[in-house]
Design a protein around this motif. Structure first.
Motif, PDB file in Angstrom:
ATOM      1  N   LEU A  39      47.029  38.400  40.052  1.00 57.29           N
ATOM      2  CA  LEU A  39      46.289  38.906  41.211  1.00 57.29           C
ATOM      3  C   LEU A  39      47.266  39.454  42.260  1.00 57.29           C
ATOM      4  CD1 LEU A  39      43.671  39.313  42.788  1.00 57.29           C
ATOM      5  CD2 LEU A  39      43.866  36.943  43.582  1.00 57.29           C
ATOM      6  N   LYS A  58      39.703  40.078  46.847  1.00 53.99           N
ATOM      7  CA  LYS A  58      40.610  38.976  47.149  1.00 53.99           C
ATOM      8  C   LYS A  58      42.041  39.350  46.792  1.00 53.99           C
ATOM      9  CE  LYS A  58      36.994  35.516  46.523  1.00 53.99           C
ATOM     10  NZ  LYS A  58      36.527  34.337  45.765  1.00 53.99           N
ATOM     11  N   TYR A  95      47.111  33.738  39.609  1.00 55.13           N
ATOM     12  CA  TYR A  95      47.449  34.216  40.948  1.00 55.13           C
ATOM     13  C   TYR A  95      48.650  35.156  40.945  1.00 55.13           C
ATOM     14  CZ  TYR A  95      43.857  31.439  43.117  1.00 55.13           C
ATOM     15  OH  TYR A  95      42.637  30.949  43.494  1.00 55.13           O
ATOM     16  N   LYS A 153      38.665  40.107  38.136  1.00 53.31           N
ATOM     17  CA  LYS A 153      37.430  39.758  38.826  1.00 53.31           C
ATOM     18  C   LYS A 153      37.691  39.485  40.305  1.00 53.31           C
ATOM     19  CE  LYS A 153      33.641  36.361  38.618  1.00 53.31           C
ATOM     20  NZ  LYS A 153      33.869  35.671  39.911  1.00 53.31           N
ATOM     21  N   LEU A 154      38.718  38.694  40.599  1.00 52.11           N
ATOM     22  CA  LEU A 154      39.059  38.378  41.986  1.00 52.11           C
ATOM     23  C   LEU A 154      39.462  39.639  42.752  1.00 52.11           C
ATOM     24  CD1 LEU A 154      41.081  35.084  41.404  1.00 52.11           C
ATOM     25  CD2 LEU A 154      38.819  35.269  42.454  1.00 52.11           C
ATOM     26  N   HIS A 155      40.195  40.522  42.085  1.00 55.76           N
ATOM     27  CA  HIS A 155      40.609  41.776  42.713  1.00 55.76           C
ATOM     28  C   HIS A 155      39.393  42.631  43.068  1.00 55.76           C
ATOM     29  CE1 HIS A 155      43.020  45.303  43.592  1.00 55.76           C
ATOM     30  NE2 HIS A 155      42.319  46.000  42.713  1.00 55.76           N
ATOM     31  N   GLU A 208      36.538  41.598  43.766  1.00 56.94           N
ATOM     32  CA  GLU A 208      35.836  40.946  44.883  1.00 56.94           C
ATOM     33  C   GLU A 208      36.571  41.108  46.202  1.00 56.94           C
ATOM     34  OE1 GLU A 208      35.472  36.933  43.572  1.00 56.94           O
ATOM     35  OE2 GLU A 208      33.849  37.359  42.147  1.00 56.94           O
TER      36      GLU A 208
END
Length: 249
Positions: free
Chosen positions: A245, A196, A242, A190-192, A194
């Motif tokens: 990520l 990030k 993290y 999800k962060l990737h 977005e």
């Protein structure tokens, strides 16, 4: 009294599903179980207890599964509960009062008290852990792949936290680690998406801060050894998230 559909998502929950269903029977007009093709007796137990069964693959997308459940509901109100949760008698009585008033401008949030290995966690940010669960069906949708968000235009109100859901999130240590692995995969992705990224700083210092905040600032130490364990797991969860990520590079 307004009618309510209880919605449950489940997969291989034969040890939990009966207690979950029994806990909501006093106020439920229909109980719907969305079964992610369980290989145990989850569907059979649910059907024997009077629930309507729909089989649908989750595919890691909780919001899509919840939206599907909402679409199957026939009542004007919905109450969402997970298979590892139980509605207390006090909460059931309060829900009946809310349904009697039938104010469809309000979405109700209920507290959750989580138990780990027989011990309640009342500190560290675990309680009251309010979640939106009782609200009108029309105008309600769910978004987000993981840690989904309920989208609506109603006024949110909290039910008194003395009337809460009981939550049993982990069956044992192995189950907790398996869930940690799944959720860190989803969160990193999800962060990737977005845009990030993660650095060595994130891998080292974010876990330390996460554990410190839970154990010290939020009083996790007041829950004894299990509070320490959960703060440690939270720090580990943050580090793994993290790391995953970081390696999206």
């Amino acid at each position: 009294m307004a009618k309510v559909s209880v919605l449950i998502l489940a997969k291989n929950e034969e040890k939990n599903i009966a207690d979950c269903i029994e806990s909501v029977k006093s106020f439920a007009d229909e109980i719907i179980v969305i079964d992610d093709f369980s290989t145990d007796k989850t569907a059979e137990i649910s059907k024997n207890l009077g629930a309507k069964i729909f089989q649908r693959a989750l595919n890691g997308d909780w919001s899509s599964q919840r939206n599907f459940a909402i679409q199957q509901a026939a009542c004007d109100w919905i109450f969402m509960i997970d298979a590892d949760e139980r509605a207390t008698l006090e909460l059931c009585a309060e829900i009946k009062k809310i349904l009697a008033v039938d104010d469809r401008k309000i979405a109700w949030r209920t507290a959750r008290l989580s138990y780990f290995y027989g011990q309640p966690l009342k500190h560290g940010g675990w309680f009251p852990d309010y979640v939106t669960r009782l609200l009108p069906r029309k105008g309600t949708t769910v978004t987000g792949v993981v840690h989904e968000k309920i989208v609506h235009q109603f006024t949110e109100k909290n039910i008194d936290n003395a009337k809460y859901l009981i939550h049993y999130p982990y069956r044992d240590w192995a189950h907790q680690l398996n869930k940690l692995n799944t959720y860190t995969d989803l969160m990193a992705e999800k962060l990737h998406e977005e845009g990030k990224t993660a650095s060595v700083f994130d891998i080292i210092f974010r876990p330390f801060w996460a554990g410190f905040r839970m154990y010290i600032l939020r009083g996790g130490f007041l829950d004894g050894v299990i509070g320490l364990c959960q703060a440690g797991f939270h720090a580990f969860y943050t580090m793994v998230k993290y790391i995953k990520l970081y390696y999206h590079k």
